[in-house]
Scaffold this motif. Structure first.
Motif, mmCIF file in Angstrom:
data_model
loop_
_atom_site.group_PDB
_atom_site.id
_atom_site.type_symbol
_atom_site.label_atom_id
_atom_site.label_comp_id
_atom_site.label_asym_id
_atom_site.label_seq_id
_atom_site.Cartn_x
_atom_site.Cartn_y
_atom_site.Cartn_z
ATOM 1 N N GLY A 1 1.904 2.562 -16.022
ATOM 2 C CA GLY A 1 1.114 3.645 -16.585
ATOM 3 C C GLY A 1 -0.138 3.141 -17.283
ATOM 4 O O GLY A 1 -1.229 3.720 -17.141
ATOM 5 N N PHE A 2 -0.017 2.057 -18.048
ATOM 6 C CA PHE A 2 -1.190 1.473 -18.703
ATOM 7 C C PHE A 2 -2.026 0.647 -17.730
ATOM 8 O O PHE A 2 -3.254 0.649 -17.784
ATOM 9 N N GLY A 3 -1.332 -0.091 -16.839
ATOM 10 C CA GLY A 3 -2.043 -0.981 -15.925
ATOM 11 C C GLY A 3 -2.953 -0.244 -14.966
ATOM 12 O O GLY A 3 -4.080 -0.670 -14.706
ATOM 13 N N LYS A 4 -2.497 0.885 -14.432
ATOM 14 C CA LYS A 4 -3.328 1.617 -13.478
ATOM 15 C C LYS A 4 -4.571 2.188 -14.147
ATOM 16 O O LYS A 4 -5.615 2.357 -13.503
ATOM 17 N N GLY A 5 -4.474 2.454 -15.451
ATOM 18 C CA GLY A 5 -5.654 2.907 -16.174
ATOM 19 C C GLY A 5 -6.672 1.786 -16.368
ATOM 20 O O GLY A 5 -7.886 2.013 -16.315
ATOM 21 N N ILE A 6 -6.164 0.570 -16.574
ATOM 22 C CA ILE A 6 -7.064 -0.570 -16.772
ATOM 23 C C ILE A 6 -7.823 -0.893 -15.493
ATOM 24 O O ILE A 6 -9.029 -1.172 -15.516
ATOM 25 N N VAL A 7 -7.149 -0.879 -14.346
ATOM 26 C CA VAL A 7 -7.786 -1.272 -13.081
ATOM 27 C C VAL A 7 -8.376 -0.071 -12.342
ATOM 28 O O VAL A 7 -8.752 -0.181 -11.173
ATOM 29 N N SER A 8 -8.448 1.059 -13.008
ATOM 30 C CA SER A 8 -9.035 2.233 -12.372
ATOM 31 C C SER A 8 -10.479 1.955 -11.974
ATOM 32 O O SER A 8 -11.251 1.364 -12.732
ATOM 33 N N GLY A 9 -10.839 2.357 -10.763
ATOM 34 C CA GLY A 9 -12.188 2.128 -10.269
ATOM 35 C C GLY A 9 -12.386 0.788 -9.598
ATOM 36 O O GLY A 9 -13.504 0.467 -9.185
ATOM 37 N N THR A 10 -11.332 -0.003 -9.469
ATOM 38 C CA THR A 10 -11.405 -1.299 -8.798
ATOM 39 C C THR A 10 -10.632 -1.226 -7.485
ATOM 40 O O THR A 10 -9.893 -0.260 -7.241
ATOM 41 N N PRO A 11 -10.745 -2.237 -6.618
ATOM 42 C CA PRO A 11 -9.974 -2.215 -5.360
ATOM 43 C C PRO A 11 -8.459 -2.194 -5.578
ATOM 44 O O PRO A 11 -7.712 -1.831 -4.661
ATOM 45 N N ALA A 12 -7.991 -2.573 -6.762
ATOM 46 C CA ALA A 12 -6.549 -2.594 -7.034
ATOM 47 C C ALA A 12 -6.024 -1.250 -7.504
ATOM 48 O O ALA A 12 -4.806 -1.095 -7.686
ATOM 49 N N ALA A 13 -6.898 -0.265 -7.687
ATOM 50 C CA ALA A 13 -6.486 1.025 -8.251
ATOM 51 C C ALA A 13 -5.430 1.702 -7.389
ATOM 52 O O ALA A 13 -5.524 1.718 -6.160
ATOM 53 N N MET A 14 -4.419 2.250 -8.057
ATOM 54 C CA MET A 14 -3.332 2.976 -7.397
ATOM 55 C C MET A 14 -2.770 4.014 -8.354
ATOM 56 O O MET A 14 -2.967 3.922 -9.568
ATOM 57 N N SER A 15 -2.055 4.974 -7.794
ATOM 58 C CA SER A 15 -1.349 5.953 -8.607
ATOM 59 C C SER A 15 0.086 6.066 -8.104
ATOM 60 O O SER A 15 0.456 5.475 -7.086
ATOM 61 N N LEU A 16 0.888 6.844 -8.812
ATOM 62 C CA LEU A 16 2.292 6.996 -8.425
ATOM 63 C C LEU A 16 2.450 7.659 -7.059
ATOM 64 O O LEU A 16 3.491 7.513 -6.417
ATOM 65 N N THR A 17 1.430 8.394 -6.632
ATOM 66 C CA THR A 17 1.533 9.091 -5.359
ATOM 67 C C THR A 17 1.283 8.183 -4.157
ATOM 68 O O THR A 17 1.541 8.587 -3.021
ATOM 69 N N HIS A 18 0.784 6.958 -4.388
ATOM 70 C CA HIS A 18 0.560 6.039 -3.274
ATOM 71 C C HIS A 18 1.904 5.623 -2.667
ATOM 72 O O HIS A 18 2.911 5.501 -3.374
ATOM 73 N N ALA A 19 1.891 5.390 -1.380
ATOM 74 C CA ALA A 19 3.129 5.034 -0.676
ATOM 75 C C ALA A 19 3.709 3.729 -1.213
ATOM 76 O O ALA A 19 2.997 2.734 -1.338
ATOM 77 N N GLY A 20 4.976 3.745 -1.547
ATOM 78 C CA GLY A 20 5.690 2.546 -1.972
ATOM 79 C C GLY A 20 5.630 2.239 -3.448
ATOM 80 O O GLY A 20 6.353 1.345 -3.916
ATOM 81 N N VAL A 21 4.810 2.956 -4.213
ATOM 82 C CA VAL A 21 4.659 2.625 -5.641
ATOM 83 C C VAL A 21 5.939 2.932 -6.412
ATOM 84 O O VAL A 21 6.458 2.078 -7.147
ATOM 85 N N VAL A 22 6.456 4.135 -6.259
ATOM 86 C CA VAL A 22 7.686 4.504 -6.983
ATOM 87 C C VAL A 22 8.841 3.615 -6.552
ATOM 88 O O VAL A 22 9.653 3.169 -7.375
ATOM 89 N N ARG A 23 8.920 3.324 -5.257
ATOM 90 C CA ARG A 23 9.980 2.442 -4.766
ATOM 91 C C ARG A 23 9.885 1.066 -5.392
ATOM 92 O O ARG A 23 10.907 0.459 -5.765
ATOM 93 N N SER A 24 8.678 0.545 -5.552
ATOM 94 C CA SER A 24 8.495 -0.776 -6.159
ATOM 95 C C SER A 24 8.911 -0.768 -7.627
ATOM 96 O O SER A 24 9.582 -1.708 -8.094
#
Length: 279
Positions: A151-174
């Motif tokens: 939750g904190f990490g995705k906010g830090i890397v927002s706007g970069t190539p590493a950006a992701m959210s919970l809706t991305h495939a495989g994120v919740v599973r990971s």
């Protein structure tokens, strides 16, 4: 001359005391109470949660500050919000695994195990209860840390190539895989403590299994690394929460099955020694 005998008065019978029965629920309740009565439980669980969240935030911040730099490691540059957030998993596993060892081996070092087994003569319910209680606690801590770090990490890397959210495939599973991995590491630590009956011995074997042996795999021929490496507990666990996989790694399901096999093997060894050897 006759002798008079006074009649003997009998006290009225009181209510019958119910017989004490050892049930699975009572053993679980006992182990739950013992776990939370130790100060080391709170400290070590707090450290595990801190490692998981703090190192995830540090990795995310380092990636954000170094993005676009020519000096950034190519592997690090290809990171995702998930891999950055879960960077602290390798440190949290040590805290939770060590506490698992203390849950069982600590009773042998203090002699409390004699009282425990006197109350539960069948012995094995004690092991199952310790493993279940601490495994559940480690699972909850792992899941909480994984989702908070992301939750904190995705906010830090927002706007970069590493950006992701919970809706991305495989994120919740990971994230779920990371929590489950830490829960199983806690169970393995509990089993090692019961198997070796030594805090120092259990921690040494745990650290060697999770960190030293995977590092020493680089000394083996590459063909051996490809056939043995993926089936080590730490590597199998890492495949459970890795977002991407290749031919040298296991699938998340295969990694889970391998780690469950290692967990069952450790518990079987602990159960055998608990039943066959005196305390």
């Amino acid at each position: 001359m006759s002798t008079l005998t006074a009649p003997v008065e009998t006290a009225p019978a009181g209510p019958a005391r119910p017989a004490y029965r050892v049930t699975g629920r009572r053993v679980l309740s006992s182990e739950w109470a013992k776990l939370w009565s130790l100060r080391s439980t709170w400290i070590t669980l707090g450290l595990g949660l801190l490692f998981l969240v703090a190192f995830g935030l540090i990795a995310s911040s380092r990636y954000k500050s170094g993005i676009g730099s020519a000096h950034m490691n190519p592997d690090f540059a290809a990171s995702t919000a998930v891999s950055l957030s879960l960077f602290g998993t390798h440190f949290a596993q040590l805290a939770l695994g060590v506490l698992g060892v203390l849950v069982t081996a600590g009773e042998y070092s203090t002699g409390m195990i004699r009282s425990t087994l006197a109350a539960v003569p069948r012995r094995l319910p004690v092991l199952w209860s310790k493993a279940a209680v601490f495994g559940l606690v480690a699972l909850v801590v792992g899941l909480l840390g994984a989702f908070v770090a992301f939750g904190f990490g995705k906010g830090i890397v927002s706007g970069t190539p590493a950006a992701m959210s919970l809706t991305h495939a495989g994120v919740v599973r990971s994230l779920l895989g990371a929590g489950l991995y830490l829960g199983l590491v806690g169970v393995i630590g509990t089993a090692l403590g019961a198997l070796l009956r030594s805090v120092a011995g259990g921690i040494s074997v745990l650290v060697a299994t999770l960190m030293l042996i995977p590092g020493l795999m680089s000394l083996l021929p590459s063909s051996w690394q490809d056939h043995i490496g993926p089936y080590l507990p730490s590597n199998a666990g890492e495949s459970m929460f890795a977002l991407t996989h290749d031919s040298t790694t296991l699938s998340p399901t295969a990694g889970l099955l391998v780690l469950l096999g290692w967990t069952a093997l450790a518990l079987a060894g602990a159960a055998y020694r608990l039943v066959r050897r005196d305390v």
